[in-house]
Design an enzyme around this catalytic site. Structure first.
Site, mmCIF file in Angstrom:
data_model
loop_
_atom_site.group_PDB
_atom_site.id
_atom_site.type_symbol
_atom_site.label_atom_id
_atom_site.label_comp_id
_atom_site.label_asym_id
_atom_site.label_seq_id
_atom_site.Cartn_x
_atom_site.Cartn_y
_atom_site.Cartn_z
ATOM 1 N N ARG A 102 8.722 3.203 -14.785
ATOM 2 C CA ARG A 102 8.266 2.148 -13.578
ATOM 3 C C ARG A 102 9.585 1.088 -13.750
ATOM 4 N NH1 ARG A 102 2.811 -1.287 -13.162
ATOM 5 N NH2 ARG A 102 2.487 0.654 -11.885
ATOM 6 N N HIS A 129 5.088 3.941 -4.788
ATOM 7 C CA HIS A 129 4.299 4.300 -5.892
ATOM 8 C C HIS A 129 3.395 5.519 -5.417
ATOM 9 C CE1 HIS A 129 2.152 3.488 -9.525
ATOM 10 N NE2 HIS A 129 1.369 2.674 -8.938
ATOM 11 N N GLN A 132 0.427 6.603 -7.586
ATOM 12 C CA GLN A 132 -0.878 5.963 -7.195
ATOM 13 C C GLN A 132 -1.403 6.461 -5.670
ATOM 14 O OE1 GLN A 132 -2.523 3.122 -8.262
ATOM 15 N NE2 GLN A 132 -4.043 3.670 -6.939
ATOM 16 N N ASP A 224 -3.666 -4.239 -0.893
ATOM 17 C CA ASP A 224 -3.097 -4.481 -2.431
ATOM 18 C C ASP A 224 -2.640 -5.997 -2.561
ATOM 19 O OD1 ASP A 224 -1.235 -4.069 -4.480
ATOM 20 O OD2 ASP A 224 0.356 -3.088 -3.343
ATOM 21 N N CYS A 264 -5.372 -0.349 -4.974
ATOM 22 C CA CYS A 264 -4.572 0.280 -6.175
ATOM 23 C C CYS A 264 -4.814 -0.490 -7.425
ATOM 24 C CB CYS A 264 -3.166 0.344 -5.973
ATOM 25 S SG CYS A 264 -2.471 -1.448 -5.603
ATOM 26 N N ARG A 292 -5.977 8.379 -11.490
ATOM 27 C CA ARG A 292 -4.623 8.171 -11.782
ATOM 28 C C ARG A 292 -4.620 9.165 -12.948
ATOM 29 N NH1 ARG A 292 -1.701 3.628 -11.012
ATOM 30 N NH2 ARG A 292 -0.038 5.045 -11.896
HETATM 31 N N1 CP Z 1 -2.213 0.570 -9.890
HETATM 32 C C1 CP Z 1 -1.333 0.436 -11.029
HETATM 33 O O1 CP Z 1 -0.332 1.085 -10.892
HETATM 34 O O2 CP Z 1 -1.909 -0.233 -12.116
HETATM 35 P P1 CP Z 1 -0.757 -0.830 -13.158
HETATM 36 O O3 CP Z 1 0.308 -1.762 -12.568
HETATM 37 O O4 CP Z 1 -1.949 -1.523 -14.167
HETATM 38 O O5 CP Z 1 -0.038 0.241 -14.007
HETATM 39 N N1 NVA Z 2 2.582 -3.774 -4.926
HETATM 40 C C1 NVA Z 2 1.986 -4.009 -6.490
HETATM 41 C C2 NVA Z 2 1.249 -2.686 -6.951
HETATM 42 C C3 NVA Z 2 0.890 -3.021 -8.490
HETATM 43 C C4 NVA Z 2 0.200 -1.666 -8.735
HETATM 44 C C5 NVA Z 2 3.236 -4.508 -7.210
HETATM 45 O O1 NVA Z 2 4.287 -3.769 -7.029
HETATM 46 O O2 NVA Z 2 3.058 -5.403 -8.007
#
Ligand code: CP
Ligand code: NVA
Length: 308
Positions: A102, A129, A132, A224, A264, A292
């Site tokens: 990430r 993502h 997701q 989101d 999400c 997930r």
């Molecule tokens: N939806 C998602 O990716 O959640 P986290 O940021 O908790 O991993």
């Molecule tokens: N758009 C959000 C998604 C979190 C899972 C972010 O990038 O923070």
């Protein structure tokens, strides 16, 4: 083609996405069958940003497949002190069997995939993502049956999550509308590029600033957070600009009968969604979160296993 890595759904054929979703369903139905599928394997999990779902679902997922996950916070890695992505990828490849990362810059996950000799899985970048979206399509199939011809309406900031949902929708034959104010709408060039992958030219990818118009006839209504990770300094402006885009009971009533609410997570309740919607019968947010685990086990089996 799904070969070494999962960086973007754009690279996958529609049949490969369906095959991943089918495997995710099988893994969910019979988890015991896969208990030793990745026996002895290690997944390195690099995090430049916080996470609840991604971290826990990958760590539990690799464990349930017979392997082990290594949590690698970027602040604890030499990466945080200037070691290059390329060197990090080459070194980790000597120790682990797969890398999930990430990161902020999408180019960083592309570089990880380029220089790592082991599979690399995108656990979120500023741009995409994909894990997701896979879990979300699995969830949509569970609640709505065949995806082709269904409509997904996305309300609010065109985030990394929207981008992955849009490309997936094009490959799976779904309409995907978005309502967002100017400045938060998707890049028209990206929509054109993704439309190039549409399995039918009839698929709608409407962009509007009217939430009611976007949710008309929608089977799934998705949102989101308004302030994504890394945008915290813009929070006040975002709260103001996006306030008319909250998903509430009235907006859900403007969607197709039986429409499901999706997010999400994490949710900022009272901002992009009301408690009444998030906790309603129509809400499938915790099924998305659970999936997930199953969807990512399918990804790891395809990339790190044999015979899947
Ligand atoms: N939806 C998602 O990716 O959640 P986290 O940021 O908790 O991993
Ligand atoms: N758009 C959000 C998604 C979190 C899972 C972010 O990038 O923070």
């Amino acid at each position: 083609m799904l070969d070494k890595d999962l960086v973007a759904l754009e690279a996958l054929d529609p049949a490969e996405i369906v095959s991943l979703l089918d495997l995710a369903d099988q893994v969910k139905a019979e988890p015991g069958k896969y208990r030793t599928a990745l026996e002895g394997q290690t997944l390195g999990m690099i995090f430049q940003k916080p996470s609840t779902r991604t971290r826990v679902s990958f760590e539990v997922g690799i464990y349930q497949l017979g392997g082990i996950g290594l949590f690698l916070s970027s602040s604890d890695l030499q990466l945080g002190r200037g070691e290059t992505i390329a060197d990090t990828a080459k070194v980790l490849s000597r120790f682990v069997d797969g890398i999930m990362a990430r990161v902020f810059a999408h180019s960083d996950i592309e570089d990880l995939a380029k220089y790592a000799t082991v599979p690399v899985i995108n656990g979120l970048t500023d741009f995409l993502h994909p894990c997701q979206a896979l879990a979300d399509f699995q969830t949509m199939r569970e609640h709505g049956g065949a995806l082709a011809g269904k409509k997904l309406a996305y309300i609010g900031d065109a985030t990394n999550v929207y981008n992955s949902l849009l490309i997936g929708a094009m490959k799976l034959g779904m309409h995907c509308s978005i309502a967002a104010p100017k400045g938060y709408q998707p890049d028209p060039a990206l929509i054109e590029r993704y439309r190039g992958h549409a399995v039918s030219p009839d698929l709608q990818t409407d962009v509007t600033d009217d939430p009611k118009a976007a949710v008309a006839d929608a089977n799934f209504v998705y949102t989101d957070v308004w302030t994504s990770m890394g945008q915290e300094q813009e929070r006040q402006a975002r709260l103001k600009d996006l306030a008319p885009y909250q998903i509430n009971t009235a907006l859900m009533a403007a969607a197709a009968p039986g429409a499901k609410f999706m997010h999400c997570l994490p949710a900022h309740r009272g901002e992009e969604v009301t408690d009444a919607v998030a906790d309603s019968e129509a809400s499938i947010i915790f099924d998305e979160a659970e999936n997930r685990l199953h969807a990512q086990k399918a990804v790891m089996l395809k990339l790190m296993g044999t015979g899947f």
